[in-house]
Write a protein that holds these residues in place. Structure first.
Motif: not given
Lengths: 451, 702
Positions: A186-189, A191-193, A238-239, A241-244, A268, B170, B201-204, B206, B222, B506, B510, B514
């Motif tokens: 999982i991306r940390k970003s 988890m931060r959100k 998945r989409k 949390f992607s940038k666009s 997209e 956070p 870390l950027k990716k966690l 498990f 988190h 971030d 991403e 992608e």
């Protein structure tokens, strides 16, 4: 009209070929009604007046001609046939009917039997202006013994991992164990959100989806996606949390660049349901927020959102395996209140019929027959001294005198010779079982083995 | 005003009826790191004042109020100071409900050593609470303790530790990036399945095996702040003894989780929503905790409570969280805006503007001073027209006229600054010379609270630099990043890393994800190969600059080969590629063919022993040739140079003639390479010619 209902009834039932060999999956009798009746009834109960049914020619023919298959629904059915051998996935089917889609859609699979409150799913869709909302349920243990299956349950099955946020509504993550050989990443970003994520296993996907119209348009342009569950839903999840999808204003210049970069980009962007101006304004002016803990705007500016309603209790089955089929037959009668014994059935006074059994139209049940926890299909003849327990007997079956049938599934138009003893077997359609034959837990598909 | 609220902190003991044995705690009054250097050179971290009270007092008060009756305080660095402090405090009075035993040793180097000593001395008999001397908390852990005991009763001794966490999102200011953790837990049993620091870390990730314990619901969290309060079973000490490589609690937790199947031990967690708990692990945390304290988040441990029960420590609390000690004088026109704590006997001049600050005892502050988020300890003298923002001024420091301290400055003990000076962000000034500290590095100890040892050596005083500390200043500037190579974790970074969500990074990840989505073909090994290529390039570059013998280069490349798990064939190909690209690398891609060969050929000569080391078998020759071919196919403007390159390699006996001829004759894989070979036809001629008359050809090649 807020939502258009689409019923997917073209599947072959590949996971229970023994049953669907002769009868198409949508027409399999469950509680003496074709399977397809259940999702139709579900839609009708919540007030749909029209439904697009995607199915095969064969099924359509059966529905319109065979009186046994008559669907007891008042809704207007708009039946769209697709070619059986075209190997179309559910997303392909949606693409096929794109012209008919004018609003957001509710997609239901024909094998869903549930008493779920559908409005929960739709409310999530409405409240969050979601791109996708879907229904899941806690998986049930199947209690009945399944004919031809050794052992109670296949172990070592791959589990689905479903990640939802702290409220249990927002769908954040979806993957099968088989795809997670490198561990769950999982991306940390993210988890931060959304700092608290519940990972659940042991859920069944009911294959009921609310989708934005833009998703159908996206499918129309993106031909590589062929299945809703297999490809589209994971893609949408998945989409999120992607940038666009998060950038507040995709300016045209960036669009252009993206388009150049690869052809998918403009597709997209289509899927991005741009919030209407008023809605945007409301959100800005309101103090409402979907999360707490940080000061960023609601949904962190994510405009593609997926939600899931997870049923805690109630009934939710997908009839796609033999075990599920048997279980559904046992429970389905509870869903509707109709007399267990059809008025047109001829029942002898001296036979024993358990309260948990259903007898179909024009059945003949003779003296001293005993029927417990079973379903007897229409136009079936049960002769004297027959004992039927825990079994499913489909249409037009003849059971001769003194037979003992337990825990089995007998498909339509089969004749079972006198005195046969059948336990935990599956007998294919139009078979003839020799008199005095004894079959105990034989591997399934008697149709082939004992012709 | 003389308000005094004596003994406000002693809470009645509860939850202890059922347990006959007194609840014990192990308090580690040493951090075993140097995060507070150079401040902690003069005072151990546990004694640094926070809200004018030593930090260890908060910890002891927390333990006492939660029902601890016996506390073992372990000190190492400056143990005498801690001992003195404790002996004078209320904890060592006969009436204290919490019996404090002070255990000192210079031999502790980590938490592991302390716990091994606990085991050796057989100090704990039952579950105990493990905390550091810099934990500030008001959490009532009795609930957690009960859960812990219940778990241990239900399944015998499987749960060895219950970690206490506070829920905080956070981005909360009491969370610092360094201590951020991600925890995977079983929703029902609250068992910790995975525990990881997320810094950098950027990716966690498990591992899947943590999800295979029969449960079907997990939580990944988190939003937890590690309070560094742990409820431990007595086995914890034994486990530390058994595993002598466990140094920190982190080691322990990771060890238990990884070896769960072998040892059968489990760790659980307890999450509190309303308590306060934080460890002052760096100055950023110090700043946050201090301001939380003044804002009364740690109630009932508030500044005016005087829970340490010391004479004259009392103060009044008025609106906007302004606290004033005894005998505080405030000049005309001075404002204490909000969240200000002023210790006793402090005098403040006229027209000062103070907000969000803590000022210690016996300080004098001149006129027209602006203080915002300043932490001033005792006996500090501030002259007029000084401005201080988010900085720490330690005991006895003097700030002269018109000094401006920008954010995150630290003036350590007895430093004098100014006049007329502005210190840039993050300046650290200390009376200790930074080099002193470097000498200490040779010391085997890595403790921040570590005896300086050669105090006599300090005679070698160096002059203060007036440009740095002002004409009348005394002190040495500690450079923020004095020694990058030092692998001592961020020794100089007093303030810690500031938590700022980095949107750029971030999006990068991403984007990369992608692109991975689209083309899965990119295998992860590519990265290794690329990294290896970069390393080889670096090695060769260094080789040229420092004139390293080729044998050593080979040695280095070999070790890289193992580090990146590269096959011999790849080594050769990469080496060839790196060497051939070297001129482009150094002088840009706009080289003409002539320039290119001009700079390449001498290089080939220099490095020919390296090549020879790798190119031995016939197959190696062919592989090398194909690498050459590949490169020149890419650089099609320089194809003509290939003749010369091959020629040179032949002359240097890197490549054998047969190999070149064989390569030439083997079928070309595509049109382009066929074209290339055609161009090389000439060269083949020359080679063949050379076969007969070798001497001539060498001149021809030059």
């Amino acid at each position: 009209m807020e939502l258009q209902a689409v019923l997917m009834a073209a599947g072959g039932g590949s996971r229970m070929m023994d049953l669907t060999y002769n009868t198409r999956k949508p027409l399999l009798p469950v509680g003496n009604k074709p399977l397809i009746w259940y999702p139709l009834n579900l839609l009708e109960r919540v007030g749909f007046e029209e439904v697009i049914v995607i199915t095969t020619k064969e099924v359509q023919k059966m529905i319109s001609t065979d009186p046994k298959m008559k669907l007891d629904v008042k809704m207007k059915l708009d039946i769209v046939c697709i070619q059986e051998d075209a190997d179309m996935g559910t997303a392909d089917a949606l693409r096929h009917i794109q012209q008919k889609i004018k609003t957001d859609i509710l997609v239901v699979s024909c094998d869903l039997i549930t008493d779920a409150a559908l409005h929960e799913v739709v409310d999530l869709f409405r409240a969050h202006n979601a791109t996708l909302s879907m229904l899941m349920s806690k998986a049930h243990e199947f209690t009945e013994t399944v004919p031809g299956q050794k052992g109670k349950k296949k172990t070592g099955e791959q589990r689905d991992f479903v990640g939802v946020d702290g409220t249990g509504k927002r769908l954040l993550f979806m993957a099968n164990e088989a795809d997670l050989d490198k561990g769950l990443v999982i991306r940390k970003s993210i988890m931060r959100k959304l700092p608290r994520m519940h990972i659940k296993t042991g859920l069944v996907d009911a294959h009921l989806y609310c989708l934005k119209k833009s998703v159908v348009d996206f499918l129309a342009d993106n031909k590589s996606v062929s299945s809703i569950r297999g490809e589209l839903v994971p893609y949408l999840v998945r989409k999120q949390f992607s940038k666009s999808m998060t950038s507040p204003n995709v300016n045209d210049e960036a669009d252009q660049k993206l388009k150049k970069k690869d052809g998918n980009a403009n597709l997209e962007i289509q899927i991005l349901s741009r919030d209407e101006v008023l809605l945007q304004l409301t959100r800005e002016r309101s103090c409402w927020n979907d999360h707490r803990g940080d000061m960023s705007e609601a949904y962190h500016g994510v405009r593609l959102r997926c939600y899931v309603h997870i049923m805690d209790e109630g009934m939710c089955y997908r009839v796609n395996t033999l075990a599920a089929y048997i279980e559904a037959n046992r429970l389905a009668p509870k869903l509707f209140d109709e007399p267990a014994v059809h008025p047109s059935a001829a029942i002898s006074v001296r036979c024993l019929i358990g309260a948990d059994s259903i007898i179909g139209a024009s059945c003949q049940i003779s003296d001293k027959a005993s029927i417990k926890r079973s379903m007897i299909g229409a136009s079936t003849t049960v002769r004297e001294k027959v004992k039927v327990t825990n079994s499913i007997i489909m249409h037009g079956v003849t059971i001769e005198e003194g037979c003992n049938i337990q825990g089995s599934v007998i498909c339509s138009n089969t004749v079972i010779g006198r005195g046969a003893d059948i336990k935990y077997c599956l007998v294919g359609s139009a078979q003839r079982i020799e008199p005095e034959g004894a079959f105990w837990k034989t591997p399934s598909r008697l149709s082939c083995a004992f012709y | 005003p003389h308000p005094s609220t004596g003994g406000g902190g002693i809470a009645p003991l509860t939850e202890q009826e059922e347990e006959e044995q007194p609840l014990q705690a192990v308090l580690v009054a040493d951090s075993f790191n140097r995060r507070f250097f150079p401040i902690s050179k003069d005072q151990p971290r546990a004694l640094l004042p926070l809200g004018n009270v030593a930090m260890i007092d908060y910890t002891l008060e927390f333990l006492t109020s939660t029902g601890v009756q016996e506390t073992f305080v372990f000190c190492c660095w400056m143990s005498n100071k801690i001992k003195d402090h404790l002996l004078k405090s209320k904890w060592c009075r006969p009436t204290s409900p919490n019996v404090v035993h002070i255990i000192t040793s210079d031999l502790y180097r980590s938490l592991g050593d302390v716990l091994r000593d606990v085991d050796a001395k057989n100090l704990v008999r039952n579950d105990f609470i493990l905390v550091y001397g810099d934990v500030v908390s008001n959490i009532d852990v009795s609930q957690a303790l009960q859960e812990h005991r219940h778990r241990r009763k239900v399944d015998k001794n499987i749960s060895v530790m219950t970690m206490v966490f506070k829920e905080s999102s956070p981005g909360h200011k009491s969370r610092c990036e360094e201590d951020d953790v991600i925890v995977a837990m079983d929703s029902k049993s609250k068992r910790v399945l995975h525990y990881q620091k997320t810094q950098g870390l950027k990716k966690l990730q498990f591992p899947m095996n943590i999800f295979q314990h029969g449960s079907d619901e997990f939580e990944i969290r988190h939003d937890l702040l590690d309070c560094h309060i742990s409820i431990c079973s007595p086995q914890v000490a034994e486990l530390f003894t058994d595993n002598f490589d466990y140094q920190t609690r982190n080691d322990f937790v990771r060890g238990i989780l990884v070896n769960e199947e072998i040892l059968g031990n489990q760790i659980h967690l307890y999450v509190t929503q309303d308590g306060y708990g934080a460890r002052v692990s760096n100055l950023q945390m110090y700043d946050s905790v201090s301001s939380d304290m003044v804002r009364r988040w740690v109630y009932p441990l508030t500044p005016e409570a005087n829970f340490t029960d010391q004479q004259g420590q009392g103060c009044t609390h008025s609106r906007h969280n302004v606290y004033r000690g005894a005998e505080v004088s405030l000049g005309h026109g001075s404002q204490m805006e909000e969240n200000v704590l002023i210790g006793r006997d402090t005098s403040i001049g006229a027209n000062c503007h103070i907000s969000n600050s803590v000022i210690g005892n016996n300080c004098t502050i001149g006129d027209n001073v602006v203080l915002d988020r300043a932490h001033m300890w005792n006996n500090v003298h501030i002259s007029s027209n000084v401005e201080i923002h988010q900085s720490v001024v330690c005991d006895g420091a003097v700030v002269k006229e018109a000094v401006h301290l920008n954010k995150q400055c630290v003036l350590a003990y007895n430093v004098v600054i100014g006049p007329n000076l502005s210190l840039p962000d993050g300046t650290v000034v200390s009376m200790h010379h930074p080099e002193e500290e470097e000498e200490d590095d040779d010391d085997e100890f890595l403790s921040d609270d570590q005896e300086v040892g050669h105090s006599k050596d300090k005679t070698r005083q160096k002059a203060f630099n007036p440009a740095e500390v002002g004409p009348e200043g005394k002190g040495y500037i500690w450079k923020a990043s004095m020694n990058d190579t030092e692998d001592e974790e961020l020794a100089q970074c007093l303030w810690g890393l500031v938590l700022n969500p980095d949107p750029e990074s971030d999006s990068e990840s991403e984007a990369s994800e992608e692109s991975q989505d689209r083309s899965r073909s990119v295998s992860p090994e590519i990265d290794d190969v690329n990294a290896f290529q970069l390393e080889v390039l670096g090695t060769l570059q260094r080789g040229l600059e420092e004139n390293i013998v080729c044998d050593n280069l080979v040695l280095e490349i070999n070790s890289l080969k193992y580090a990146y798990n590269i096959t011999l064939k790849e080594v050769m190909q990469i080496l060839t590629r790196v060497v051939l690209e070297y001129p482009f690398q150094q002088q840009g891609t706009q080289l003409t063919t002539l320039q290119y060969t001009g700079s390449l050929l001498p290089l080939l000569k220099t490095w020919s022993p390296v090549f020879k080391n790798y190119i031995k078998r016939a197959q190696d020759h062919l592989d090398c040739l194909s690498a050459v071919e590949e490169l020149f196919l890419e650089q099609d403007t320089h194809q003509t140079a290939m003749v010369k390159v091959l020629m040179k390699m032949y002359q240097l006996e890197i490549l054998e003639e047969e190999a070149i001829l064989k390569w030439f004759s083997t079928g070309a894989t595509n049109d382009k390479s066929r074209q290339l070979r055609k161009n090389q036809g000439k060269q083949r001629m020359s080679l063949q010619r050379k076969e007969s008359e070798e001497d001539e050809s060498s001149e021809e090649g030059e």
